[in-house]
Design a protein around this motif. Structure first.
Motif, PDB file in Angstrom:
ATOM      1  N   ILE A  83       0.843  -1.181   0.159  1.00 47.17           N
ATOM      2  CA  ILE A  83      -0.450  -0.054   0.022  1.00 47.17           C
ATOM      3  C   ILE A  83       0.704   1.712  -0.422  1.00 47.17           C
ATOM      4  O   ILE A  83       0.805   2.271  -0.597  1.00 47.17           O
ATOM      5  N   ASP A  84       1.873   1.281   0.518  1.00 46.44           N
ATOM      6  CA  ASP A  84       3.125   2.230   0.563  1.00 46.44           C
ATOM      7  C   ASP A  84       3.514   2.417  -0.757  1.00 46.44           C
ATOM      8  O   ASP A  84       3.524   4.056  -1.041  1.00 46.44           O
ATOM      9  N   ALA A  85       4.115   2.297  -1.796  1.00 43.56           N
ATOM     10  CA  ALA A  85       4.552   1.565  -3.044  1.00 43.56           C
ATOM     11  C   ALA A  85       3.323   2.774  -3.633  1.00 43.56           C
ATOM     12  O   ALA A  85       3.615   3.477  -4.280  1.00 43.56           O
ATOM     13  N   LEU A  86       2.292   1.814  -3.866  1.00 45.29           N
ATOM     14  CA  LEU A  86       0.878   2.095  -4.059  1.00 45.29           C
ATOM     15  C   LEU A  86       0.343   3.681  -3.872  1.00 45.29           C
ATOM     16  O   LEU A  86       0.105   4.665  -5.163  1.00 45.29           O
ATOM     17  N   LYS A  87       0.450   4.207  -2.422  1.00 46.14           N
ATOM     18  CA  LYS A  87       0.456   5.206  -2.230  1.00 46.14           C
ATOM     19  C   LYS A  87       1.318   6.591  -3.302  1.00 46.14           C
ATOM     20  O   LYS A  87       1.405   7.324  -3.670  1.00 46.14           O
ATOM     21  N   ARG A  88       2.917   5.942  -2.596  1.00 49.00           N
ATOM     22  CA  ARG A  88       3.771   7.231  -3.405  1.00 49.00           C
ATOM     23  C   ARG A  88       3.813   7.190  -4.947  1.00 49.00           C
ATOM     24  O   ARG A  88       3.936   8.135  -5.241  1.00 49.00           O
ATOM     25  N   THR A  89       3.333   5.886  -5.683  1.00 46.07           N
ATOM     26  CA  THR A  89       3.649   5.759  -7.004  1.00 46.07           C
ATOM     27  C   THR A  89       2.576   6.206  -7.616  1.00 46.07           C
ATOM     28  O   THR A  89       2.672   7.603  -8.683  1.00 46.07           O
ATOM     29  N   SER A  90       1.321   6.519  -7.923  1.00 43.99           N
ATOM     30  CA  SER A  90       0.031   7.038  -7.520  1.00 43.99           C
ATOM     31  C   SER A  90       0.398   8.677  -7.542  1.00 43.99           C
ATOM     32  O   SER A  90      -0.258   9.537  -8.125  1.00 43.99           O
TER      33      SER A  90
END
Length: 365
Positions: A142-149
């Protein structure tokens, strides 16, 4: 064949080393020369600045290639005896060779002029593979999802869903935890109670395995569209698609896919309003016939014939993984509808499309 072998044996004075040398050396020299010419012209595209220069380069390449083939076959068809009159033979050969060059020039001029005028680069949707870009987090976290998005704004984030032993949907790619947690555990043989205690490590980050419903909620909060892959095992094939049904309203605007065609077809039946695709792992026999919305192909098999055939079925075509600016720019001219990458910077507009297009034609033609 028998007469040819006897004649070859006589001409080489029954010298086996000489026969083997001629048999292998001449084709190797020809193929090596042809390959070096092609590589040289691909490298030469780095120097292009104009479309007319690109087309001229392609014409020169094609003419040289065809002349080389003509000379090779003329050598194979050469008579065993010396001609009695050398001059007429030489004159005739020059005339036929000149006509061949003129014919090649005319045909390929029409072909490449048409290609450069008609074929236009598309703007495929950008898709972050497993939700990361340039190692900016742990895949499928989820952290990577937020960062990338929030930082890179891809059109879609691709992620992977599996089913646990107690029928919970979790977000993880590998079937076991050996790579990310150094644990000899299979996802489909482990309960959620056990999995949620596991710490994943990758690219200097740590994270826990998220539930799919939590990952989906985070994406919806960010207004981030997902490309959701259902990863199937023998133990989960008959149940995993049913676990998506309670989430139907939350899945609106997202897309689904699977490498298992039966599962993809079932998802399309369960969610007729969503776009559903089939992941084609390799292209040996082409894509199996189906009525799905898109096919996701490996970039190594993203040739024009396959893409055209899929578009003829009214199916969109995605490709994965594409991890260089030049490859992404070239594939735009292959009329792709979506590109998955581990690095969002490959979609930079700084790439010179004319160079990419010329390289694409040289590589795929």
């Amino acid at each position: 064949m028998k007469k040819s072998i006897v004649l070859s044996w006589q001409k080489t004075k029954k010298s086996i080393p000489k026969q083997l040398t001629l048999f292998f050396l001449i084709p190797v020299i020809f193929l090596t020369t042809s390959l070096l010419i092609k590589i040289g012209f691909i490298w030469a595209t780095q120097l292009l600045t104009k479309q007319s220069t690109a087309m001229l380069l392609l014409l020169v390449y094609r003419i040289i290639q065809n002349v080389l083939w003509a000379l090779f076959f003329l050598y194979l068809a050469a008579p065993d005896k010396e001609p009695t009159s050398v001059e007429p033979k030489t004159k005739g050969s020059i005339i036929w060779l000149s006509l061949s060059v003129i014919a090649c020039l005319g045909l390929y001029s029409l072909h490449y002029t048409h290609a450069f005028q008609i074929q236009r680069a598309t703007n495929p949707v950008t898709i972050s593979h497993r939700g990361v870009s340039d190692h900016n987090g742990i895949q499928n976290s989820i952290d990577a999802l937020k960062r990338t998005s929030q930082q890179l704004h891809p059109d879609f984030i691709e992620m992977d869903v599996q089913e646990t032993a107690d029928h919970q949907l979790v977000v993880i790619h590998d079937e076991d935890l050996k790579k990310l947690a150094d644990k000899n555990l299979r996802v489909d043989e482990t309960t959620w109670k056990e999995l949620k205690k596991v710490t994943l490590r990758e690219n200097g980050y740590t994270s826990q395995i998220p539930l799919f419903k939590d990952y989906l909620a985070a994406a919806n909060h960010l207004n981030q569209k997902l490309l959701i892959e259902l990863k199937i095992t023998a133990k989960t094939k008959n149940s995993i698609t049913h676990k998506l049904l309670p989430l139907e309203s939350e899945l609106a605007n997202h897309e689904l896919q699977s490498m298992d065609l039966d599962t993809a077809n079932q998802m399309k039946k369960d969610f007729p309003k969503l776009k559903v695709g089939y992941i084609l792992p390799h292209d040996l026999l082409g894509s199996p016939k189906n009525s799905l919305d898109f096919v996701n192909i490996e970039s190594r098999t993203a040739n024009g014939d396959l893409i055209q055939a899929l578009h003829h079925r009214n199916q969109a075509v995605y490709a994965w993984p594409v991890n260089s600016e030049r490859q992404a720019a070239a594939l735009r001219f292959q009329q792709l509808d979506g590109i998955l990458s581990d690095d969002m910077s490959v979609f930079s507009t700084k790439s010179e499309d004319i160079k990419a297009k010329t390289a694409s034609i040289l590589q795929f033609d």
